[in-house]
Design a protein around this motif. Structure first.
Motif, PDB file in Angstrom:
ATOM      1  N   ALA B 109       0.448  -0.918  -0.333  1.00 36.48           N
ATOM      2  CA  ALA B 109      -0.127  -0.003   0.171  1.00 36.48           C
ATOM      3  C   ALA B 109       0.499   1.198   0.052  1.00 36.48           C
ATOM      4  CB  ALA B 109      -0.961  -0.092   1.390  1.00 36.48           C
ATOM      5  N   GLY B 110       1.209   1.543  -0.449  1.00 38.21           N
ATOM      6  CA  GLY B 110       3.143   2.152  -1.104  1.00 38.21           C
ATOM      7  C   GLY B 110       2.317   3.641  -0.973  1.00 38.21           C
ATOM      8  N   LEU B 111       1.498   4.097  -1.308  1.00 40.21           N
ATOM      9  CA  LEU B 111      -0.047   5.862  -1.929  1.00 40.21           C
ATOM     10  C   LEU B 111      -0.152   5.585  -0.420  1.00 40.21           C
ATOM     11  CD1 LEU B 111      -0.708   7.116  -3.627  1.00 40.21           C
ATOM     12  CD2 LEU B 111      -2.834   6.845  -3.744  1.00 40.21           C
ATOM     13  N   PHE B 112      -0.329   5.064  -0.296  1.00 38.93           N
ATOM     14  CA  PHE B 112      -0.810   5.225   1.762  1.00 38.93           C
ATOM     15  C   PHE B 112       0.116   5.611   2.837  1.00 38.93           C
ATOM     16  CE2 PHE B 112      -5.413   4.473   0.073  1.00 38.93           C
ATOM     17  CZ  PHE B 112      -5.831   5.765   1.141  1.00 38.93           C
ATOM     18  N   TYR B 113       1.087   4.743   2.235  1.00 38.69           N
ATOM     19  CA  TYR B 113       2.054   5.114   3.847  1.00 38.69           C
ATOM     20  C   TYR B 113       3.075   6.327   2.968  1.00 38.69           C
ATOM     21  CZ  TYR B 113       7.217   4.851   4.677  1.00 38.69           C
ATOM     22  OH  TYR B 113       8.165   4.681   4.724  1.00 38.69           O
ATOM     23  N   ALA B 114       2.933   6.784   1.917  1.00 43.57           N
ATOM     24  CA  ALA B 114       4.042   7.947   1.452  1.00 43.57           C
ATOM     25  C   ALA B 114       3.276   9.099   1.939  1.00 43.57           C
ATOM     26  CB  ALA B 114       4.000   8.607   0.227  1.00 43.57           C
ATOM     27  N   LEU B 115       2.011   8.862   1.812  1.00 40.68           N
ATOM     28  CA  LEU B 115       0.950  10.116   1.937  1.00 40.68           C
ATOM     29  C   LEU B 115       1.065  10.140   3.809  1.00 40.68           C
ATOM     30  CD1 LEU B 115      -2.111   9.420  -0.534  1.00 40.68           C
ATOM     31  CD2 LEU B 115      -0.216  11.471  -0.272  1.00 40.68           C
ATOM     32  N   ALA B 116       0.960   9.221   4.967  1.00 42.00           N
ATOM     33  CA  ALA B 116       0.654   8.823   5.892  1.00 42.00           C
ATOM     34  C   ALA B 116       2.120   9.649   6.699  1.00 42.00           C
ATOM     35  CB  ALA B 116       0.503   7.353   6.378  1.00 42.00           C
ATOM     36  N   VAL B 117       2.931   8.909   5.879  1.00 41.68           N
ATOM     37  CA  VAL B 117       4.138   9.333   6.403  1.00 41.68           C
ATOM     38  C   VAL B 117       4.566  10.707   6.579  1.00 41.68           C
ATOM     39  CG1 VAL B 117       6.895   8.647   6.575  1.00 41.68           C
ATOM     40  CG2 VAL B 117       5.528   7.039   6.442  1.00 41.68           C
ATOM     41  N   MET B 118       4.503  11.418   5.160  1.00 42.17           N
ATOM     42  CA  MET B 118       4.417  12.459   4.995  1.00 42.17           C
ATOM     43  C   MET B 118       3.504  13.676   5.887  1.00 42.17           C
ATOM     44  SD  MET B 118       4.559  13.703   0.746  1.00 42.17           S
ATOM     45  CE  MET B 118       4.179  15.453   0.998  1.00 42.17           C
TER      46      MET B 118
END
Lengths: 167, 321
Positions: B109-118
């Protein structure tokens, strides 16, 4: 006990410990910041239990939005950098009783309800976006849509309540 | 190759990119902005067109006195720059650079990971605003929080549009499914994503939280030396991350005119640097928005546009399947 169990327990201890600090710290803003640690540890627990999507959504919504909203609220009203000793409301005994009762109830209910529910983590990845999406929009589509109507109702009523009455 | 060695190599490569790219973007900003304004920019440090200017700046920052205000919340004050910087490093791990696993770590779920961490990075700026015990910093912190809440929604919605078009949340998968005609299909989402991304980084024209003519430097007012440098580094790392995500989601990542398999990493780098150039270009071209304009623009402009794009994506997706 496997390594995964140990990590899960450590994360649980971290979540519980920082949760206690949220309600015991004397500094208002620190409570919100400890909440970040609690939510982070919870997301870590979801990850260990292979629920990837839930973990990232947890971080995105709770750390990224809810805590920032809390901080915004605190800073907009008052944000003392020192200790605020007037935060205790005198409800401490009642709060302890309420917390313990809720905890016992939840643990018993979850124990009875899900003690026979096992998921085999080795055969397939259950927590991926695809798996959750399939289950959500095939088996559970009606509750899901009902929930979205409920959220929409809450949103609309919040707007109605916050609008000034024309007089 | 041994698994441990491979992991170590990936970590080192991502870390090197994390240190190198923000410097390249920072230098590009110095030079591009200067030439757009009819100046030359740095010319002396390092000899050739002042290429070592940012290295010299780093050395200067390291020599400065390390000050924590007397009334500050010391722990939070010291922690804040790291909270602001580290999320961008963690996001870079999942950005695919080339085909065939040329990525730090392929998260499902790379997209969600990126948005969440950002979104965690913003907490750092809010912490800085609170902990400084300075009213300008506090005002800046409040503006940061308000801005994040307004622009997070269009950012996520426009990113979701790309995921919906590709039918996956994996960043590598999105690049794999990308076709050139998506540029037209997802144009609106690309614009919304870039604008919301620039706003989330608090870059001009959305730099109300650090508006120097009103509140000095917002949350960073009390910071000096290395901690201040960390905040600056976070800003440039943020540009790199937003540009990389825009590249991966909307511009086809490693796909180029020729030799995708061999030169994929080159196409990615070229596209990332081009998007970063556009971000710098925006800074030079537009005046700062007022706080009420900023909120109105997000809620009345970007959110409806992002929702319209989602609708369009859904209709086209159903029509072609």
């Amino acid at each position: 006990m496997t390594a995964v169990d140990v990590v899960l327990l450590l994360l649980g201890a971290l979540a519980a410990g920082s949760g206690v600090l949220v309600v015991t710290t004397r500094r208002l803003v620190h409570a919100a910041l400890w909440l970040v640690v609690t939510f982070g540890a919870l997301a870590g627990m979801y990850l260990v239990m292979t629920a990837e999507l839930v973990a990232w959504v947890q971080v995105l919504i709770y750390v990224g939005a809810v805590v920032v909203l809390l901080l915004f609220g605190i800073m907009l009203t008052r944000a003392p950098t020192g200790r605020s000793d007037d935060l205790d409301s005198g409800n401490r005994p009642a709060a302890v009783v309420g917390g313990v009762v809720t905890c016992v109830l939840l643990v018993t209910l979850a124990g009875y309800g899900f003690s026979s529910a096992y998921a085999d983590l080795d055969t397939g990845r259950l927590g991926t976006a695809r798996a959750i999406g399939t289950v959500l929009f095939r088996s559970w589509v009606l509750p899901f849509e009902l929930l979205s109507v409920l959220l929409l109702a809450a949103l609309v009523s919040a707007i109605v309540l916050s609008r000034r009455r024309e007089s | 190759m041994n698994v441990a060695v491979e992991v170590a190599v990936r970590v080192v490569l991502v870390f090197a990119a994390f240190l190198l790219f923000p410097l390249v973007v920072g230098y590009m900003e110095h030079k591009a902005m200067a030439h757009m304004q009819g100046r030359l920019g740095p010319m002396y440090a390092g000899g050739f067109h002042g290429w070592a200017q940012l290295v010299a700046d780093g050395v200067k920052f390291a020599q400065k006195e390390d000050i924590v205000p007397a009334d500050a919340d010391r722990t939070v004050f010291k922690l804040a720059p790291w909270i602001a910087l580290l999320p961008y490093l963690l996001v870079l791990v999942v950005v695919p650079v080339g085909p065939g696993g040329l990525v730090g770590s392929d998260v499902d779920a790379g997209l969600f990971y990126a948005l969440a961490v950002m979104s965690v990075g913003v907490v750092g700026a809010v912490m800085a605003g609170y902990a400084s015990a300075n009213k300008f910093a506090l005002l800046g912190g409040i503006r940061v929080a308000a801005q994040l809440m307004a622009y997070e929604l269009p950012l996520v919605l426009s990113a979701v549009s790309a995921a919906m078009a590709a039918g996956t949340l994996s960043l590598g998968g999105i690049v794999g499914a990308w076709r050139p005609w998506w540029l037209a299909w997802q144009l609106l989402a690309l614009v919304v994503f870039l604008v919301a991304g620039v706003a989330e980084l608090r870059r001009p024209p959305f730099d109300m939280p650090v508006a120097d003519s009103e509140i000095i430097f917002g949350p960073y007012t009390e910071y000096t030396g290395l901690r201040f440098a960390l905040f600056l580094l976070a800003e440039y790392a943020g540009i790199v991350v937003v540009s990389a995500l825009a590249t991966v989601l909307f511009l086809g990542g490693w796909k180029g005119p020729v030799l995708d398999a061999q030169l994929g990493w080159l196409w990615t780098c070229v596209k990332v640097l081009f998007v970063a150039f556009v971000v710098i270009w925006l800074r030079v071209s537009f005046p700062r928005l007022r706080e009420d304009q900023l909120q109105r623009f997000a809620w009345m402009g970007l959110v409806p546009l992002a929702l319209a794009q989602l609708l369009l994506t859904a209709i086209v997706k159903v029509a072609i399947s």
